[in-house]
Design a protein around this motif. Structure first.
Motif, short mmCIF file in Angstrom:
data_model
loop_
_atom_site.label_atom_id
_atom_site.label_comp_id
_atom_site.label_asym_id
_atom_site.label_seq_id
_atom_site.Cartn_x
_atom_site.Cartn_y
_atom_site.Cartn_z
N ARG A 632 -9.27 -6.08 4.64
CA ARG A 632 -9.06 -7.31 3.88
C ARG A 632 -9.97 -8.43 4.38
NH1 ARG A 632 -2.84 -8.75 3.27
NH2 ARG A 632 -3.88 -10.26 1.92
N SER A 667 -6.97 5.01 -3.68
CA SER A 667 -5.97 4.08 -4.21
C SER A 667 -6.01 2.77 -3.44
CB SER A 667 -4.58 4.72 -4.11
OG SER A 667 -3.59 3.81 -4.53
N LEU A 668 -6.11 2.88 -2.09
CA LEU A 668 -6.17 1.66 -1.27
C LEU A 668 -7.42 0.86 -1.60
CD1 LEU A 668 -5.26 -0.13 1.12
CD2 LEU A 668 -6.51 1.43 2.64
N HIS A 670 -9.30 0.83 -4.35
CA HIS A 670 -9.27 0.20 -5.67
C HIS A 670 -8.32 -0.97 -5.70
CE1 HIS A 670 -10.98 4.00 -7.86
NE2 HIS A 670 -11.89 3.32 -7.16
N SER A 671 -7.22 -0.89 -4.94
CA SER A 671 -6.29 -2.03 -4.91
C SER A 671 -6.93 -3.24 -4.26
CB SER A 671 -5.02 -1.63 -4.14
OG SER A 671 -5.31 -1.42 -2.77
N LEU A 672 -7.95 -3.01 -3.43
CA LEU A 672 -8.68 -4.11 -2.80
C LEU A 672 -9.98 -4.42 -3.54
CD1 LEU A 672 -8.28 -3.07 0.96
CD2 LEU A 672 -7.02 -4.86 -0.25
N ASN A 673 -10.12 -3.88 -4.75
CA ASN A 673 -11.33 -4.09 -5.57
C ASN A 673 -12.59 -3.55 -4.89
OD1 ASN A 673 -9.93 -5.38 -7.71
ND2 ASN A 673 -9.95 -7.31 -6.54
#
Length: 721
Positions: A632, A667-668, A670-673
């Motif tokens: 992040r 998945s992780l 893509h969730s963080l773009n």
């Protein structure tokens, strides 16, 4: 160089005549005050000039014949130079100035040979002077005998004066003079020689020459002596030690000449001795200081190399064993406690090492700094060298106290052992050094045995390291490109730039062979900038040729050293502006391990580049054991999944654990773009599974191996069709 030596004329290019005149001037000034002659000083100089020329010619004559100097001694008598002081001063001038002014110009004659010839000429001159005195005396006696009886008293006085003058020369000489018969019985010695042997004349006079043998006599000394007394040679010159009465040793430069009677038969021996004891002791002291370490007293590099060369040149069957020791962490002691404390520690270490090498054929030396070597020789060095290394590590294991503090010293040892005669000194030391660093890399406080294959790899690495700067200047590097493919439609998305080195001897080398070396030497920064320039230029070229197909992206790897370079952002901006490539067409790949624990200062240049529109890819994701929460705060837009996660997909059926891990990472991300790129795709089944798991792009041999830029052009054209 004296002025007379530096000048010359057209007829005398070497200036010899000028130097002879200068020698004659010095000679005349020396003896004129003690010469009973009616000549003026310039007239005496003109009289001495041809004598000086004869001395010079005799000095260089081949074969050498000192008899001319006897005639010069007699000529001094003709010039009424009969005072003993005139002879003493003449000998002093010849000793100090003859070689200086007349010794040059003969390339076949060494300085040592010139000095030896000069000494013999002095001998002959003195003998000629004495002979001239004798003949003059005889002539005077005959003249007196023919004269009236009234003149007899004058003849007796003249004879007495002549003998007194000769005795003055004999007793006043600065070197020891002795006369012996052919049986070796010492008949006469002067005061100087008596002092050299302790000051008691009866301990010298009456002894035989053969009583003065010494264990350190050179083998040929007494052979020369026997040839002399047999009349087979007229003189010899050697360095010879003598025992004094108190047991001490007197070292001399000894010159022995044969004196013959008027019929040419050998009659006496004349010995001249120069005391060289103090000079020899000084030379021995200088030799010790030149071959021993001033701090520890151990043999130094010079003496060790002499011993090692001797060991390596030994005869058949000889072996050697070498332990090359470097202390682990010694720099930290110097930096924390100072060099004075470090020196005291080295002295203690040297004492302990010395206690380990006490057997015959063993020695310990200090090469410099905290590097020591131990050498063992003999027929069983294969076992002894291992025992020696174990003893060294054992004695270093005990704590050492320095300035009230206790230290445990560790060391790394490289061992080289083998038969003599197969390797040079440089090769042995190089192998030992390489092996020592291998032991240090393995954790230290241990020893390793030399391995020819490991040595060859290390030597190759060193050769590549030293060749890197010139290789960049000569343009030996080139770039291959591996396509990045959209998993959705299979189109070429871009390419990763992979640098290669076309080495003149080793052929094409991959980045794993030289990138670590470039990082170690600092050359990675200019090399990385060159790769960035070439890759961006190539990407811009592709865009111009395929303007209808959208911009092709180019991925360029950044090393950790480049991340720390202050000019990273400025260099990247400059390259993009010069090429005209949009920042969004560039992706910089940074390994995950390089960003583990990265602080704000390290991330700042990456954030600046990301804000400009440059993509940042986290390469080898999953191998750095980083906290996923760190994603992040990292300025990355792409995750490059390491090939280790997809290897299980090459089997059928695919490893379900690998599928779950990849699915979770995608998945992780893509969730963080974040986009996901997968490396190492080698089969169509892999590609299909990765597409189903949602991965965005991929690269690998399934699509294309890295190749020339034209390969990417062909792939893009195929997509367009």
């Amino acid at each position: 160089m004296a002025p007379s030596q530096a000048t010359g004329s057209a007829t005398d290019p070497d200036g010899l005549e000028d130097r002879l005149r200068r020698f004659a001037t010095i000679w005349s000034r020396a003896i004129f005050p003690v010469t009973a002659t009616s000549l003026t000083r310039p007239e005496l100089e003109q009289h001495l000039l041809p004598l000086a020329r004869q001395l010079s010619e005799s000095l260089h004559a081949r074969p050498f014949d000192p008899q001319a100097a006897q005639r010069i001694g007699a000529a001094l008598m003709e010039a009424h130079c009969t005072d003993p002081e005139a002879l003493s001063r003449t000998l002093g001038v010849v000793d100090a100035y003859l070689v200086l002014y007349c010794g040059s110009g003969d390339p076949e004659q060494t300085s040592e040979e010139s000095r030896a010839r000069c000494a013999r000429l002095q001998h002959a001159l003195a003998a000629g002077f004495a002979q001239g005195l004798r003949e003059r005396t005889l002539a005077e006696q005959e003249s007196i005998a023919r004269s009236s009886l009234l003149a007899r008293s004058d003849a007796v006085q003249a004879l007495h004066a002549t003998e007194a003058r000769f005795r003055a020369v004999f007793e006043g000489a600065a070197i020891g003079i002795g006369i012996a018969d052919l049986d070796g019985n010492v008949l006469e010695v002067n005061e100087t020689l008596t002092r050299m042997f302790g000051g008691l004349e009866h301990h010298v006079r009456g002894r035989k020459v053969t009583d003065w043998a010494h264990p350190e006599d050179r083998p040929h000394v007494w052979q020369l002596y026997r040839e002399l007394v047999r009349g087979e040679r007229d003189h010899f010159r050697v360095e010879k030690p003598f025992f004094r009465n108190d047991g001490t040793v007197l070292w001399t430069n000894l010159t022995v000449s044969l004196l013959r009677d008027p019929d040419g038969r050998p009659e006496y021996q004349l010995a001249l001795m120069e005391d060289t004891t103090e000079r020899r002791l000084l030379n021995l002291r200088l030799r010790y200081e030149a071959t021993h370490d001033a701090l520890t007293g151990l043999p130094n590099r010079t003496l060790f190399f002499e011993r090692l060369e001797k060991a390596l040149s030994a005869g058949d069957g000889a072996r050697f064993g070498l332990c090359y020791l470097d202390l682990d962490g010694f720099k930290a002691i110097n930096d924390s406690l100072g060099h004075a404390a470090g020196d005291r520690l080295l002295v203690e270490v040297a004492d302990r090492l010395q206690s380990c090498a006490t057997a015959p054929g063993e020695m310990v030396a200090r090469l410099g700094g905290d590097e020591f070597v131990a050498l063992t020789t003999g027929p069983d060095t294969q076992r002894e060298v291992h025992d020696l290394a174990a003893r060294i590590l054992g004695v270093l294991g005990s704590p050492i106290r320095v300035d009230g503090r206790e230290f445990t010293v560790r060391g790394s040892i490289g061992i080289v052992e083998g038969p003599a005669g197969e390797r040079t000194t440089a090769e042995v030391l190089r192998s030992a050094d390489i092996t020592m660093y291998r032991a240090k890399s393995a954790g230290g406080n241990r020893y390793e045995l030399a391995d020819p294959e490991a040595d060859a790899r290390a030597i190759t690495r060193h050769g590549l390291t030293t060749a890197l700067p010139a290789a960049l200047e000569r343009g030996e590097f080139f770039i291959e490109y591996q396509p990045l493919v959209h998993l959705g439609d299979g189109s070429v998305h871009g390419a990763e730039a992979l640098v290669r080195w076309c080495h003149p001897q080793h052929g094409v080398l991959g980045p794993d062979r030289f990138i670590p070396l470039a990082e170690h030497t600092g050359l990675i920064v200019p090399l990385g900038r060159w790769v960035l320039q070439e890759a961006v230029r190539q990407a811009r070229f592709w865009q111009r040729r395929h303007s209808d197909g959208g911009p092709l992206r180019i991925n360029v790897n950044l090393s950790p050293a480049q991340l720390h370079h202050p000019g990273l952002v400025a260099d990247t901006v400059d390259v993009l502006e010069r090429s005209g490539l949009e920042p969004g067409a560039l992706c910089l790949e940074v390994t995950e391990s390089a960003l583990i624990g990265a602080d704000a200062d390290l991330l700042k240049p990456l954030r600046q580049l990301a804000e400009m529109g440059v993509d940042i890819a986290l390469d080898d994701f999953g191998t750095g054991y980083s906290n996923l929460a760190n994603l992040r705060r990292l300025p990355v837009s792409v995750l490059k999944l390491d090939r280790s996660f997809t290897q299980g997909m090459q089997r059928h059926p695919a490893d379900p654990v690998d599928l779950k891990i990849v699915e979770g990472i995608v998945s992780l991300a893509h969730s963080l773009n974040l986009a996901v790129t997968v490396e190492g795709v080698e089969t169509g089944a892999q590609a299909e599974q990765l597409r189903e798991l949602g991965c965005d792009t991929a690269q690998g041999w399934y699509y294309a191996r890295p190749g020339a830029p034209d390969r990417i052009h062909a792939l893009v054209l195929a997509d367009a069709v």
